[in-house]
Design a protein around this motif. Structure first.
Motif, PDB file in Angstrom:
ATOM      1  N   VAL A  20       0.870  -1.178   0.000  1.00 65.35           N
ATOM      2  CA  VAL A  20       0.000   0.000   0.000  1.00 65.35           C
ATOM      3  C   VAL A  20       0.903   1.223   0.000  1.00 65.35           C
ATOM      4  CG1 VAL A  20      -1.744   1.315   1.281  1.00 65.35           C
ATOM      5  CG2 VAL A  20      -1.909  -1.182   1.169  1.00 65.35           C
ATOM      6  N   ASP A  21       0.588   2.169  -0.872  1.00 65.89           N
ATOM      7  CA  ASP A  21       1.505   3.285  -1.128  1.00 65.89           C
ATOM      8  C   ASP A  21       0.750   4.613  -1.088  1.00 65.89           C
ATOM      9  OD1 ASP A  21       3.542   4.900  -1.987  1.00 65.89           O
ATOM     10  OD2 ASP A  21       3.662   4.046  -4.010  1.00 65.89           O
ATOM     11  N   GLY A  40      -4.170  -8.331  -5.532  1.00 67.97           N
ATOM     12  CA  GLY A  40      -2.856  -7.780  -5.234  1.00 67.97           C
ATOM     13  C   GLY A  40      -2.828  -6.266  -5.175  1.00 67.97           C
ATOM     14  N   ALA A  41      -3.988  -5.613  -5.304  1.00 70.02           N
ATOM     15  CA  ALA A  41      -4.056  -4.151  -5.305  1.00 70.02           C
ATOM     16  C   ALA A  41      -3.719  -3.546  -3.939  1.00 70.02           C
ATOM     17  CB  ALA A  41      -5.444  -3.686  -5.748  1.00 70.02           C
ATOM     18  N   GLY A  42      -3.813  -4.371  -2.892  1.00 69.43           N
ATOM     19  CA  GLY A  42      -3.516  -3.856  -1.548  1.00 69.43           C
ATOM     20  C   GLY A  42      -4.745  -3.638  -0.680  1.00 69.43           C
ATOM     21  N   LYS A  43      -5.900  -4.126  -1.116  1.00 64.64           N
ATOM     22  CA  LYS A  43      -7.155  -3.879  -0.398  1.00 64.64           C
ATOM     23  C   LYS A  43      -7.146  -4.510   1.004  1.00 64.64           C
ATOM     24  CE  LYS A  43      -9.565  -5.995  -3.598  1.00 64.64           C
ATOM     25  NZ  LYS A  43      -8.467  -6.519  -4.455  1.00 64.64           N
ATOM     26  N   THR A  44      -6.777  -5.783   1.061  1.00 68.55           N
ATOM     27  CA  THR A  44      -6.770  -6.454   2.370  1.00 68.55           C
ATOM     28  C   THR A  44      -5.704  -5.854   3.281  1.00 68.55           C
ATOM     29  OG1 THR A  44      -7.679  -8.509   1.482  1.00 68.55           O
ATOM     30  CG2 THR A  44      -6.426  -8.693   3.522  1.00 68.55           C
ATOM     31  N   VAL A 222     -17.842   4.046  -4.759  1.00 69.71           N
ATOM     32  CA  VAL A 222     -16.811   3.013  -4.885  1.00 69.71           C
ATOM     33  C   VAL A 222     -15.447   3.684  -5.057  1.00 69.71           C
ATOM     34  CG1 VAL A 222     -15.991   1.039  -6.246  1.00 69.71           C
ATOM     35  CG2 VAL A 222     -18.452   1.420  -5.984  1.00 69.71           C
ATOM     36  N   VAL A 223     -14.461   3.212  -4.287  1.00 71.24           N
ATOM     37  CA  VAL A 223     -13.071   3.666  -4.434  1.00 71.24           C
ATOM     38  C   VAL A 223     -12.296   2.539  -5.117  1.00 71.24           C
ATOM     39  CG1 VAL A 223     -10.945   4.178  -3.147  1.00 71.24           C
ATOM     40  CG2 VAL A 223     -13.123   5.226  -2.444  1.00 71.24           C
ATOM     41  N   VAL A 224     -11.456   2.896  -6.084  1.00 69.73           N
ATOM     42  CA  VAL A 224     -10.680   1.887  -6.818  1.00 69.73           C
ATOM     43  C   VAL A 224      -9.202   2.016  -6.457  1.00 69.73           C
ATOM     44  CG1 VAL A 224     -10.158   0.907  -9.089  1.00 69.73           C
ATOM     45  CG2 VAL A 224     -12.319   2.149  -8.729  1.00 69.73           C
ATOM     46  N   MET A 225      -8.601   0.874  -6.095  1.00 67.13           N
ATOM     47  CA  MET A 225      -7.159   0.806  -5.804  1.00 67.13           C
ATOM     48  C   MET A 225      -6.475  -0.043  -6.859  1.00 67.13           C
ATOM     49  SD  MET A 225      -6.516  -0.107  -1.796  1.00 67.13           S
ATOM     50  CE  MET A 225      -4.740   0.121  -1.686  1.00 67.13           C
ATOM     51  N   VAL A 226      -5.279   0.384  -7.243  1.00 69.22           N
ATOM     52  CA  VAL A 226      -4.456  -0.422  -8.162  1.00 69.22           C
ATOM     53  C   VAL A 226      -3.005  -0.266  -7.729  1.00 69.22           C
ATOM     54  CG1 VAL A 226      -3.694  -0.762 -10.544  1.00 69.22           C
ATOM     55  CG2 VAL A 226      -6.052  -0.096 -10.093  1.00 69.22           C
ATOM     56  N   GLY A 227      -2.289  -1.381  -7.643  1.00 72.47           N
ATOM     57  CA  GLY A 227      -0.856  -1.325  -7.299  1.00 72.47           C
ATOM     58  C   GLY A 227      -0.587  -0.592  -5.991  1.00 72.47           C
ATOM     59  N   GLY A 228      -1.482  -0.772  -5.015  1.00 74.15           N
ATOM     60  CA  GLY A 228      -1.276  -0.155  -3.706  1.00 74.15           C
ATOM     61  C   GLY A 228      -1.726   1.284  -3.606  1.00 74.15           C
ATOM     62  N   ARG A 229      -2.179   1.850  -4.731  1.00 74.27           N
ATOM     63  CA  ARG A 229      -2.494   3.283  -4.743  1.00 74.27           C
ATOM     64  C   ARG A 229      -3.952   3.535  -5.112  1.00 74.27           C
ATOM     65  NH1 ARG A 229       2.318   6.448  -4.915  1.00 74.27           N
ATOM     66  NH2 ARG A 229       0.979   8.198  -5.445  1.00 74.27           N
ATOM     67  N   TYR A 230      -4.403   4.724  -4.718  1.00 73.80           N
ATOM     68  CA  TYR A 230      -5.725   5.205  -5.108  1.00 73.80           C
ATOM     69  C   TYR A 230      -5.733   5.452  -6.616  1.00 73.80           C
ATOM     70  CZ  TYR A 230      -9.565   8.650  -5.412  1.00 73.80           C
ATOM     71  OH  TYR A 230     -10.696   9.335  -5.745  1.00 73.80           O
ATOM     72  N   LEU A 231      -6.757   4.918  -7.317  1.00 67.79           N
ATOM     73  CA  LEU A 231      -6.875   5.215  -8.752  1.00 67.79           C
ATOM     74  C   LEU A 231      -7.965   6.232  -9.015  1.00 67.79           C
ATOM     75  CD1 LEU A 231      -5.991   4.500 -11.722  1.00 67.79           C
ATOM     76  CD2 LEU A 231      -7.914   2.903 -11.723  1.00 67.79           C
ATOM     77  N   THR A 232      -9.198   5.930  -8.564  1.00 68.23           N
ATOM     78  CA  THR A 232     -10.319   6.824  -8.818  1.00 68.23           C
ATOM     79  C   THR A 232     -11.464   6.445  -7.891  1.00 68.23           C
ATOM     80  OG1 THR A 232     -11.755   7.703 -10.579  1.00 68.23           O
ATOM     81  CG2 THR A 232     -11.334   5.350 -10.617  1.00 68.23           C
TER      82      THR A 232
END
Ligand code: ADP
Ligand code: MG
Length: 255
Positions: A20-21, A40-44, A222-232
């Motif tokens: 998570v970044d 693997g986006a970092g949600k958990t 809805v919040v979207v995470m990708v690669g540990g980061r906030y996307l949109t």
């Protein structure tokens, strides 16, 4: 204070890999918020920091306006935060109701259980906890199984048992980690119905879920995470149609 959770700048690395970044997220009072993103986006990992299971490398977490950044998981339960685990691990040899009683607050669960087993010597406080557990099991339609060992439960029933345990502490906010994963369609509809009911009665909910139909039926935002980061973020319909979100999912699928 409109936010039940206000987290900013959260980061956590495992062996040099940033899971998570610099992630920020706010859950408004009464809101049903979705958190989505590819595996693997970092949600958990984000959930584990919010719940105090993992200590963040950096960042700040306010729960109901109180700084929780340094507190442990048990302290956050006392602040009104409940969380279910992505992979439920009930105590398999304990009965369903004994598992629910482990979620009771203030009282060491062992004390309740010890007294529970000592027939005829159950103090009023413990009896109240047992009545409460029975009410929750009734609400979640697990009451007919309450004296069965937890190991006999199906995958979906284990998800419901997780929720029952969390409800014992009267949380004002619940973090749900993939409650629909591995659940058969009939039980899925029931889980959706019950979590919607909890939200309608005032519990704020943050939901990690891959089932977009469930997300669309429940989530205000809805919040979207990708690669540990906030996307949109946006409405379920808007994020599902967002090319950047679609690209993120396809990118992970192609790896
Ligand atoms: N306990 C851990 N130890 C090492 N790496 C971990 C651990 N937990 C998660 N990760 C890594 O962190 C990243 C994010 O994982 P996770 O939070 O489980 O994602 P998600 O829930 O979005 O699928 C992944 O690369 C995963 O392998
Ligand atoms: Mg996960």
């Amino acid at each position: 204070m409109p936010h039940v959770i206000a987290a900013s700048g959260l980061s956590l690395s495992f062996g040099g890999v940033k899971a998570v970044d610099d992630m920020s997220i706010q859950l408004r009072r009464g809101e049903f918020l979705g958190l989505i993103g590819p595996n693997g986006a970092g949600k958990t990992t984000l959930f584990n920091m919010l719940a105090g299971t993992y200590k963040a490398d950096a960042g700040c977490i306010l729960i109901n306006g109180v700084d929780a950044s340094r507190g442990r998981a048990s302290a956050r339960i006392g602040m009104g935060l409940g969380r279910t685990f992505q992979i439920p691990r009930p105590f398999p040899h304990m009965t369903v109701i004994e598992n629910v009683l482990t979620g009771a607050q203030n009282q060491a669960a062992e004390t309740i259980l010890a007294n529970f087993l000592r027939i005829g010597k159950v103090a009023a406080q413990e009896r109240a906890a047992i009545d409460k557990a029975k009410g929750i099991l009734n609400f979640l339609k697990l009451d007919h199984l309450m004296h069965e060992p937890a190991r006999v439960l199906s995958g979906g029933q284990r998800k419901l048992l997780e929720l029952a345990r969390v409800l014992m502490a009267d949380p004002s906010v619940i973090l749900l980690d993939e409650p629909a994963a591995g659940v058969n369609p009939a039980l899925l509809g029931f889980i959706i119905d019950r979590v919607r009911d909890l939200n309608a009665r005032g519990t704020s909910i943050l939901l990690i879920e891959h089932n977009m139909d469930m997300v669309a039926r429940l989530c205000h935002r809805v919040v979207v995470m990708v690669g540990g980061r906030y996307l949109t973020e946006g409405s379920p319909q808007a994020v599902a149609a967002n090319p950047a979100v679609i690209h993120a999912y396809l990118g992970v699928a192609a790896q």
